[in-house]
Design a protein around this motif. Structure first.
Motif, PDB file in Angstrom:
ATOM      1  N   THR A  61       0.851  -1.183   0.000  1.00  0.00           N
ATOM      2  CA  THR A  61       0.000   0.000   0.000  1.00  0.00           C
ATOM      3  C   THR A  61       0.892   1.240   0.000  1.00  0.00           C
ATOM      4  OG1 THR A  61      -1.704  -1.178   1.228  1.00  0.00           O
ATOM      5  CG2 THR A  61      -1.839   1.214   1.218  1.00  0.00           C
ATOM      6  N   VAL A  62       0.649   2.133  -0.954  1.00  0.00           N
ATOM      7  CA  VAL A  62       1.393   3.391  -1.042  1.00  0.00           C
ATOM      8  C   VAL A  62       0.377   4.524  -1.009  1.00  0.00           C
ATOM      9  CG1 VAL A  62       2.936   4.806  -2.456  1.00  0.00           C
ATOM     10  CG2 VAL A  62       3.226   2.306  -2.394  1.00  0.00           C
ATOM     11  N   ASP A  63       0.487   5.386  -0.012  1.00  0.00           N
ATOM     12  CA  ASP A  63      -0.440   6.520   0.153  1.00  0.00           C
ATOM     13  C   ASP A  63      -1.892   6.049   0.145  1.00  0.00           C
ATOM     14  OD1 ASP A  63       1.710   8.297   0.272  1.00  0.00           O
ATOM     15  OD2 ASP A  63       1.704   8.588  -1.904  1.00  0.00           O
ATOM     16  N   GLU A  65      -3.174   3.521  -1.340  1.00  0.00           N
ATOM     17  CA  GLU A  65      -3.586   2.852  -2.582  1.00  0.00           C
ATOM     18  C   GLU A  65      -2.866   1.512  -2.719  1.00  0.00           C
ATOM     19  OE1 GLU A  65      -3.051   3.500  -7.402  1.00  0.00           O
ATOM     20  OE2 GLU A  65      -2.637   5.149  -6.062  1.00  0.00           O
TER      21      GLU A  65
END
Length: 123
Positions: A61-63, A65
């Motif tokens: 998960t990045v930011d 998302e």
């Protein structure tokens, strides 16, 4: 350049990558569990070896998302399967190729993200 047929979708095991030669470039083709297929460079810019098709397919998960990833089997850098960009060093990229599935056949087009190497590999 047009799209090149690589293999049947059923020949790709979800969660694993395979190497293919597309338009003269070595590409790691990855089918994820949701039947989405990605193509990124097979060349690991950190180790200098053609090993990404032996990488670990997963997600992170990045930011907030979810991001599908492939992790180098050599030094463990994770790359975004959608873009080929390294998550820990965005100046480095595997490159990426557009993928489509037509009549159950996986086709890969010309690179739309050119691989970017590390400073060490470029010298």
């Amino acid at each position: 350049m047009s799209f090149s047929r690589v293999c049947a979708l059923t020949q790709l095991t979800p969660g694993r990558a395979v190497a293919a030669l597309v338009h003269g470039a070595q590409v790691a083709v990855v089918r994820v569990a949701a039947d989405e297929v990605y193509a990124v460079g097979h060349h690991d810019p950190f180790s200098g070896a053609n090993v990404m098709a032996r990488g670990i397919v997963g997600s992170t998960t990045v930011d907030g998302e979810p991001v599908p990833t492939i992790t180098s089997p050599m030094f463990k850098q994770a790359f975004d399967l959608r873009t080929g960009v390294c998550l820990s060093d965005p100046t480095v990229s595997l490159g990426s190729w557009p993928v489509r599935v037509v009549d159950g056949q996986v086709e890969i087009g010309p690179a739309h993200e050119v691989p970017r190497t590390t400073d060490e590999e470029a010298s």
